[in-house]
Scaffold this active site. Sequence first.
Site, PDB file in Angstrom:
ATOM      1  N   MET A  30      11.951  -2.607  -2.394  1.00 11.34           N
ATOM      2  CA  MET A  30      13.300  -2.100  -2.133  1.00 11.34           C
ATOM      3  C   MET A  30      13.205  -0.687  -1.542  1.00 11.34           C
ATOM      4  SD  MET A  30      15.810  -3.717  -4.973  1.00 11.34           S
ATOM      5  CE  MET A  30      15.537  -2.511  -6.237  1.00 11.34           C
ATOM      6  N   TYR A  32      11.849   3.326  -0.777  1.00 15.94           N
ATOM      7  CA  TYR A  32      11.564   4.576  -1.493  1.00 15.94           C
ATOM      8  C   TYR A  32      10.167   4.474  -2.102  1.00 15.94           C
ATOM      9  CZ  TYR A  32      13.148   9.145  -2.847  1.00 15.94           C
ATOM     10  OH  TYR A  32      13.293  10.514  -2.930  1.00 15.94           O
ATOM     11  N   LEU A  33       9.231   4.224  -1.225  1.00 13.32           N
ATOM     12  CA  LEU A  33       7.881   3.818  -1.625  1.00 13.32           C
ATOM     13  C   LEU A  33       7.126   4.957  -2.311  1.00 13.32           C
ATOM     14  CD1 LEU A  33       7.044   1.907   1.685  1.00 13.32           C
ATOM     15  CD2 LEU A  33       8.015   0.977  -0.435  1.00 13.32           C
ATOM     16  N   HIS A  37       3.601   1.307  -4.842  1.00 14.69           N
ATOM     17  CA  HIS A  37       3.711   0.450  -3.645  1.00 14.69           C
ATOM     18  C   HIS A  37       2.469   0.595  -2.771  1.00 14.69           C
ATOM     19  CE1 HIS A  37       8.118   1.232  -4.511  1.00 14.69           C
ATOM     20  NE2 HIS A  37       8.083  -0.087  -4.482  1.00 14.69           N
ATOM     21  N   GLN A  61      20.707  -8.202  -7.173  1.00 14.80           N
ATOM     22  CA  GLN A  61      20.018  -7.931  -8.434  1.00 14.80           C
ATOM     23  C   GLN A  61      20.552  -6.703  -9.167  1.00 14.80           C
ATOM     24  OE1 GLN A  61      16.211  -7.578  -6.134  1.00 14.80           O
ATOM     25  NE2 GLN A  61      15.666  -6.081  -7.681  1.00 14.80           N
ATOM     26  N   GLU A 148       2.301  -5.096 -11.587  1.00 10.95           N
ATOM     27  CA  GLU A 148       2.389  -5.526 -12.985  1.00 10.95           C
ATOM     28  C   GLU A 148       3.386  -4.676 -13.765  1.00 10.95           C
ATOM     29  OE1 GLU A 148      -1.542  -5.555 -14.648  1.00 10.95           O
ATOM     30  OE2 GLU A 148      -2.073  -7.413 -13.613  1.00 10.95           O
ATOM     31  N   LYS A 149       3.809  -3.559 -13.196  1.00  9.74           N
ATOM     32  CA  LYS A 149       4.783  -2.725 -13.911  1.00  9.74           C
ATOM     33  C   LYS A 149       6.038  -3.534 -14.235  1.00  9.74           C
ATOM     34  CE  LYS A 149       7.827   1.041 -13.846  1.00  9.74           C
ATOM     35  NZ  LYS A 149       9.007   0.360 -13.309  1.00  9.74           N
ATOM     36  N   GLN A 153       9.241  -9.727 -14.048  1.00 11.32           N
ATOM     37  CA  GLN A 153       9.493 -10.175 -12.665  1.00 11.32           C
ATOM     38  C   GLN A 153       8.288 -10.940 -12.124  1.00 11.32           C
ATOM     39  OE1 GLN A 153      11.433  -7.751  -9.440  1.00 11.32           O
ATOM     40  NE2 GLN A 153       9.328  -7.329  -8.864  1.00 11.32           N
ATOM     41  N   ILE A 176       0.381   1.643 -11.496  1.00 15.03           N
ATOM     42  CA  ILE A 176      -0.148   2.966 -11.153  1.00 15.03           C
ATOM     43  C   ILE A 176       0.597   3.989 -12.020  1.00 15.03           C
ATOM     44  CG2 ILE A 176      -0.472   4.655  -9.305  1.00 15.03           C
ATOM     45  CD1 ILE A 176      -2.113   2.072  -8.961  1.00 15.03           C
TER      46      ILE A 176
HETATM   47  O1  PAF Z   1      10.413  -5.194  -7.383  1.00  9.88           O
HETATM   48  C1  PAF Z   1      11.238  -5.000  -6.456  1.00  9.88           C
HETATM   49  O2  PAF Z   1      11.192  -3.969  -5.773  1.00  9.88           O
HETATM   50  C2  PAF Z   1      12.333  -6.012  -6.208  1.00  9.88           C
HETATM   51  O3  PAF Z   1      12.773  -6.592  -7.390  1.00  9.88           O
HETATM   52  C3  PAF Z   1      11.941  -7.086  -5.196  1.00  9.88           C
HETATM   53  C4  PAF Z   1      10.780  -7.933  -5.695  1.00  9.88           C
HETATM   54  C5  PAF Z   1      11.547  -6.420  -3.878  1.00  9.88           C
HETATM   55  C6  PAF Z   1      13.122  -8.010  -4.926  1.00  9.88           C
HETATM   56  O4  PAF Z   1      14.208  -7.313  -4.431  1.00  9.88           O
END
Ligand code: PAF
Length: 282
Positions: A30, A32-33, A37, A61, A148-149, A153, A176
């Site tokens: 989503m 804002y890495l 990421h 979500q 894994e954080k 999910q 991380i």
């Molecule tokens: O983990 C996330 O950033 C989000 O839940 C994902 C998997 C990109 C789905 O929008």
Amino acid sequence: MLLVTTIDDVRSALDAARAEGKRVGFVPTMGYLHAGHRSLMDAAVAANDVTMVSIFVNPLQFAPDEDLESYPRDLDRDSELCAAAGVDLIFAPDVAEMYPEPMWTNVHVSTVSEPLEGRFRPSHFDGVSTVVTKLFAIAGACRAYFGEKDWQQLAIVRRMVSDLSLPVEVVGCPTIREDDGLARSSRNVYLTETERGEAAALNQALRQGIEAIEAGERDPAAVEAIITAHIDASTSGEIDYVGVVDAASLIRPDQLAGDIRLLVAVKFGRARLIDNMGVRAD
Ligand code: PAF
């Protein structure tokens, strides 16, 4: 590096790569890495010929009272980070591209999505499962990388891919952490200085739980009590849940055995932090 915003452009680029026999790595985000990421991108770039990162703040979500509008966004900075990581393609669609019409389709993965986060954010995982299914349908056959954080999910996506025979290999990558153990998250920016100091207690508490299991404790309630006591004693945060559960199903057994996951969620003012760690109970 190519930045595309349409589903057609992603399909053309990735179909062409696969036609040349190239392996596709995919990191759904989503935006804002951060360093978490980056570790997913590094794993994808190392193991595949072409890597795509999707950047899409998925409205499905977020509950109405959650931070959809204020969720941090910075596409220029994200693009620089992707380029530095060796990413080949960014897919950054807008909401109209992903959801041109109201969604009449909802992907619900039962059981594993229901406890823990599922109790506190009832529609959240359906939103995640639905967008991830759609992103997988857009990306096509690939290896997809998840941190894994967000353990629940990851467990949901794994089960969904298996149940639906999606042509995706799901790769989980370790959390991380900052030097004091706090798991990296885009939402850490919401912590005040005091809360930031306290937040390391989540990881300390999980470690104490793991030590108890390693020392022979097999009652999940006893381990949960150890974790809860440490967080209560060391922070001003409000615990949403502490769970000691089977790592794949997220069902809480009577007696701990096999792969176990310890998960917590704690509210600190504007920030809600989640964290988890794993251990084997043999
Ligand atoms: O983990 C996330 O950033 C989000 O839940 C994902 C998997 C990109 C789905 O929008």
